[in-house]
Design a protein around this motif. Structure first.
Motif, PDB file in Angstrom:
ATOM      1  N   ILE A 195       0.858  -1.189   0.000  1.00  0.00           N
ATOM      2  CA  ILE A 195       0.000   0.000   0.000  1.00  0.00           C
ATOM      3  C   ILE A 195       0.887   1.229   0.000  1.00  0.00           C
ATOM      4  O   ILE A 195       1.790   1.358   0.842  1.00  0.00           O
ATOM      5  CB  ILE A 195      -0.926   0.024   1.239  1.00  0.00           C
ATOM      6  N   LEU A 196       0.611   2.168  -0.907  1.00  0.00           N
ATOM      7  CA  LEU A 196       1.471   3.344  -1.047  1.00  0.00           C
ATOM      8  C   LEU A 196       0.760   4.443  -1.828  1.00  0.00           C
ATOM      9  O   LEU A 196      -0.349   4.244  -2.329  1.00  0.00           O
ATOM     10  CB  LEU A 196       2.789   2.972  -1.709  1.00  0.00           C
ATOM     11  N   ASP A 197       1.418   5.584  -1.920  1.00  0.00           N
ATOM     12  CA  ASP A 197       0.873   6.734  -2.638  1.00  0.00           C
ATOM     13  C   ASP A 197       0.771   6.433  -4.134  1.00  0.00           C
ATOM     14  O   ASP A 197       1.633   5.765  -4.709  1.00  0.00           O
ATOM     15  CB  ASP A 197       1.788   7.943  -2.398  1.00  0.00           C
ATOM     16  N   ILE A 198      -0.266   6.962  -4.783  1.00  0.00           N
ATOM     17  CA  ILE A 198      -0.521   6.641  -6.185  1.00  0.00           C
ATOM     18  C   ILE A 198       0.626   7.052  -7.119  1.00  0.00           C
ATOM     19  O   ILE A 198       0.965   6.317  -8.047  1.00  0.00           O
ATOM     20  CB  ILE A 198      -1.860   7.247  -6.668  1.00  0.00           C
ATOM     21  N   ALA A 199       1.244   8.205  -6.859  1.00  0.00           N
ATOM     22  CA  ALA A 199       2.356   8.624  -7.722  1.00  0.00           C
ATOM     23  C   ALA A 199       3.548   7.698  -7.562  1.00  0.00           C
ATOM     24  O   ALA A 199       4.250   7.385  -8.533  1.00  0.00           O
ATOM     25  CB  ALA A 199       2.752  10.059  -7.406  1.00  0.00           C
ATOM     26  N   VAL A 200       3.788   7.245  -6.336  1.00  0.00           N
ATOM     27  CA  VAL A 200       4.883   6.310  -6.083  1.00  0.00           C
ATOM     28  C   VAL A 200       4.559   4.957  -6.701  1.00  0.00           C
ATOM     29  O   VAL A 200       5.426   4.294  -7.280  1.00  0.00           O
ATOM     30  CB  VAL A 200       5.134   6.183  -4.564  1.00  0.00           C
ATOM     31  N   ALA A 201       3.283   4.556  -6.596  1.00  0.00           N
ATOM     32  CA  ALA A 201       2.841   3.300  -7.210  1.00  0.00           C
ATOM     33  C   ALA A 201       3.089   3.313  -8.714  1.00  0.00           C
ATOM     34  O   ALA A 201       3.604   2.344  -9.285  1.00  0.00           O
ATOM     35  CB  ALA A 201       1.353   3.072  -6.915  1.00  0.00           C
ATOM     36  N   LYS A 202       2.724   4.405  -9.370  1.00  0.00           N
ATOM     37  CA  LYS A 202       2.922   4.511 -10.814  1.00  0.00           C
ATOM     38  C   LYS A 202       4.402   4.423 -11.178  1.00  0.00           C
ATOM     39  O   LYS A 202       4.765   3.878 -12.215  1.00  0.00           O
ATOM     40  CB  LYS A 202       2.329   5.830 -11.328  1.00  0.00           C
ATOM     41  N   ASN A 203       5.236   4.964 -10.307  1.00  0.00           N
ATOM     42  CA  ASN A 203       6.680   4.920 -10.530  1.00  0.00           C
ATOM     43  C   ASN A 203       7.176   3.476 -10.572  1.00  0.00           C
ATOM     44  O   ASN A 203       7.996   3.109 -11.423  1.00  0.00           O
ATOM     45  CB  ASN A 203       7.387   5.700  -9.418  1.00  0.00           C
ATOM     46  N   TYR A 204       6.654   2.645  -9.668  1.00  0.00           N
ATOM     47  CA  TYR A 204       7.067   1.242  -9.641  1.00  0.00           C
ATOM     48  C   TYR A 204       6.399   0.432 -10.749  1.00  0.00           C
ATOM     49  O   TYR A 204       7.024  -0.476 -11.318  1.00  0.00           O
ATOM     50  CB  TYR A 204       6.776   0.636  -8.273  1.00  0.00           C
ATOM     51  N   VAL A 205       5.160   0.746 -11.067  1.00  0.00           N
ATOM     52  CA  VAL A 205       4.473   0.052 -12.156  1.00  0.00           C
ATOM     53  C   VAL A 205       5.211   0.268 -13.475  1.00  0.00           C
ATOM     54  O   VAL A 205       5.283  -0.629 -14.330  1.00  0.00           O
ATOM     55  CB  VAL A 205       3.009   0.529 -12.260  1.00  0.00           C
ATOM     56  N   ALA A 206       5.796   1.451 -13.629  1.00  0.00           N
ATOM     57  CA  ALA A 206       6.517   1.781 -14.864  1.00  0.00           C
ATOM     58  C   ALA A 206       7.732   0.887 -15.095  1.00  0.00           C
ATOM     59  O   ALA A 206       8.226   0.788 -16.227  1.00  0.00           O
ATOM     60  CB  ALA A 206       6.939   3.245 -14.846  1.00  0.00           C
ATOM     61  N   THR A 207       8.199   0.204 -14.048  1.00  0.00           N
ATOM     62  CA  THR A 207       9.343  -0.704 -14.222  1.00  0.00           C
ATOM     63  C   THR A 207       8.948  -1.979 -14.957  1.00  0.00           C
ATOM     64  O   THR A 207       9.809  -2.720 -15.448  1.00  0.00           O
ATOM     65  CB  THR A 207       9.938  -1.099 -12.859  1.00  0.00           C
ATOM     66  N   GLY A 208       7.633  -2.264 -14.995  1.00  0.00           N
ATOM     67  CA  GLY A 208       7.153  -3.467 -15.651  1.00  0.00           C
ATOM     68  C   GLY A 208       7.044  -4.671 -14.741  1.00  0.00           C
ATOM     69  O   GLY A 208       6.588  -5.745 -15.163  1.00  0.00           O
ATOM     70  N   ASP A 209       7.429  -4.515 -13.476  1.00  0.00           N
ATOM     71  CA  ASP A 209       7.406  -5.639 -12.539  1.00  0.00           C
ATOM     72  C   ASP A 209       6.106  -5.730 -11.740  1.00  0.00           C
ATOM     73  O   ASP A 209       5.852  -6.760 -11.096  1.00  0.00           O
ATOM     74  CB  ASP A 209       8.574  -5.536 -11.550  1.00  0.00           C
ATOM     75  N   PHE A 210       5.315  -4.649 -11.758  1.00  0.00           N
ATOM     76  CA  PHE A 210       4.128  -4.587 -10.916  1.00  0.00           C
ATOM     77  C   PHE A 210       2.929  -4.050 -11.688  1.00  0.00           C
ATOM     78  O   PHE A 210       3.075  -3.466 -12.765  1.00  0.00           O
ATOM     79  CB  PHE A 210       4.376  -3.679  -9.699  1.00  0.00           C
ATOM     80  N   LYS A 211       1.752  -4.241 -11.100  1.00  0.00           N
ATOM     81  CA  LYS A 211       0.540  -3.608 -11.622  1.00  0.00           C
ATOM     82  C   LYS A 211      -0.216  -2.999 -10.445  1.00  0.00           C
ATOM     83  O   LYS A 211      -0.051  -3.412  -9.287  1.00  0.00           O
ATOM     84  CB  LYS A 211      -0.335  -4.622 -12.362  1.00  0.00           C
ATOM     85  N   MET A 212      -1.027  -1.983 -10.731  1.00  0.00           N
ATOM     86  CA  MET A 212      -1.811  -1.319  -9.696  1.00  0.00           C
ATOM     87  C   MET A 212      -3.231  -1.875  -9.700  1.00  0.00           C
ATOM     88  O   MET A 212      -3.834  -2.036 -10.761  1.00  0.00           O
ATOM     89  CB  MET A 212      -1.823   0.201  -9.937  1.00  0.00           C
ATOM     90  N   LEU A 213      -3.751  -2.163  -8.521  1.00  0.00           N
ATOM     91  CA  LEU A 213      -5.107  -2.685  -8.414  1.00  0.00           C
ATOM     92  C   LEU A 213      -6.133  -1.578  -8.619  1.00  0.00           C
ATOM     93  O   LEU A 213      -5.879  -0.407  -8.299  1.00  0.00           O
ATOM     94  CB  LEU A 213      -5.322  -3.326  -7.043  1.00  0.00           C
ATOM     95  N   ASP A 214      -7.282  -1.938  -9.138  1.00  0.00           N
ATOM     96  CA  ASP A 214      -8.367  -0.977  -9.317  1.00  0.00           C
ATOM     97  C   ASP A 214      -8.892  -0.530  -7.952  1.00  0.00           C
ATOM     98  O   ASP A 214      -9.042  -1.343  -7.040  1.00  0.00           O
ATOM     99  CB  ASP A 214      -9.519  -1.610 -10.101  1.00  0.00           C
ATOM    100  N   GLY A 215      -9.180   0.767  -7.856  1.00  0.00           N
ATOM    101  CA  GLY A 215      -9.810   1.292  -6.645  1.00  0.00           C
ATOM    102  C   GLY A 215      -8.829   1.931  -5.686  1.00  0.00           C
ATOM    103  O   GLY A 215      -7.831   1.321  -5.294  1.00  0.00           O
ATOM    104  N   ALA A 216      -9.116   3.186  -5.321  1.00  0.00           N
ATOM    105  CA  ALA A 216      -8.304   3.883  -4.320  1.00  0.00           C
ATOM    106  C   ALA A 216      -8.774   3.492  -2.925  1.00  0.00           C
ATOM    107  O   ALA A 216      -9.963   3.312  -2.680  1.00  0.00           O
ATOM    108  CB  ALA A 216      -8.414   5.390  -4.505  1.00  0.00           C
ATOM    109  N   LEU A 217      -7.847   3.356  -2.006  1.00  0.00           N
ATOM    110  CA  LEU A 217      -8.162   3.000  -0.626  1.00  0.00           C
ATOM    111  C   LEU A 217      -8.388   4.224   0.249  1.00  0.00           C
ATOM    112  O   LEU A 217      -9.054   4.153   1.279  1.00  0.00           O
ATOM    113  CB  LEU A 217      -7.027   2.156  -0.037  1.00  0.00           C
TER     114      LEU A 217
END
Length: 260
Positions: A195-217
């Motif tokens: 669980i983390l901030d959306i901008a930080v999440a996008k930063n990690y998703v951009a590496t290709g190793d992760f995906k972001m789940l639908d829905g903000a917490l």
């Protein structure tokens, strides 16, 4: 030597001596006064450089990220507009910044802080609208935050992400000081999600190793923090923030760090 001549020389010497003493005293007094009036106030800023793109380190260990660049802009603006500050950045773990402010070890926290009622600090005006989200490995079967109940969750210690994670999965949440460690643990299969901030999440998703789940917490916003009662400093920061948010530099930095 003629007595009259001696007396004349003695009188002239005393006059020169007194003049010289008087000049030195006046110069010293004036210098001290100028130094006191021109003395800049040093502001210590806490930052946790483990949360890219807000807070990070370059390969050679230099601070970088949106928060750092914004902070540099703010203090430049303040000193160009009638204020007199020096500032120093202090690298700290995120969970210690608030207590360090409360005990006067530092003056400000500029490190992606979001509002929470239990954080007993003074909050600036918001500078970024954000949300807490979840990321999972790219091959995870999870698709939505609605599926996180009871799952193994990682988060950063002292963050609002920790608060959210503990509500979603109270018996299976692990909080660590360094977000980088949480991400590596997720990558290795140690967590189901982080669980983390959306901008930080996008930063990690951009590496290709992760995906972001639908829905903000949790919908939230980022603020600068200071000690409760330190309104003089916070008023100055809010003035600088208003100028920053209206500037082309703000838009350029958001584009640079991918947090539009």
């Amino acid at each position: 030597m003629n007595t009259k001549i001696w007396k004349s020389l003695l009188t002239a010497g005393m006059a020169i001596s007194l003049t010289a003493c008087g000049s030195t005293s006046t110069a010293a007094s004036g210098s001290a006064s100028a130094s006191t009036s021109a003395e800049a106030k040093t502001i210590l800023i806490g930052i946790s450089p483990d949360y890219p793109p807000f807070d990070d380190l370059t390969t050679d260990g230099q601070l970088t990220g949106f928060d750092y660049d914004m902070g540099e802009w703010l203090f430049t603006w303040l000193n160009e507009n009638g204020y007199n500050y020096k500032h120093e950045w202090k690298q700290m773990s995120f969970d210690t910044i608030i207590s360090s402010i409360q005990t006067d070890q530092i003056d400000l926290g500029i490190s992606g802080f979001t509002y929470a009622e239990d954080r007993k600090v003074l909050f600036s005006d918001p500078y970024y609208e954000s949300a807490q989200v979840a990321i999972v490995p790219k091959d995870s079967p999870l698709t939505s935050t609605d599926e996180l109940a009871g799952k193994s969750l990682g988060c950063q210690l002292g963050s609002t992400g920790q608060t959210v994670a503990e509500k979603v999965s109270p018996n299976n949440t692990t909080a660590v000081e360094d977000m980088g460690i949480a991400i590596e643990t997720l990558k290795a299969g140690g967590y189901d999600a982080v669980i983390l901030d959306i901008a930080v999440a996008k930063n990690y998703v951009a590496t290709g190793d992760f995906k972001m789940l639908d829905g903000a917490l949790l919908d939230e916003s980022c603020h600068i923090i200071a000690k409760e009662g330190n309104t003089e400093l916070m008023d100055a920061m809010n003035k600088a923030l208003a100028a920053f948010l209206a500037s082309d530099d703000c838009a350029a930095l958001k584009t640079k760090y991918g947090i539009e």
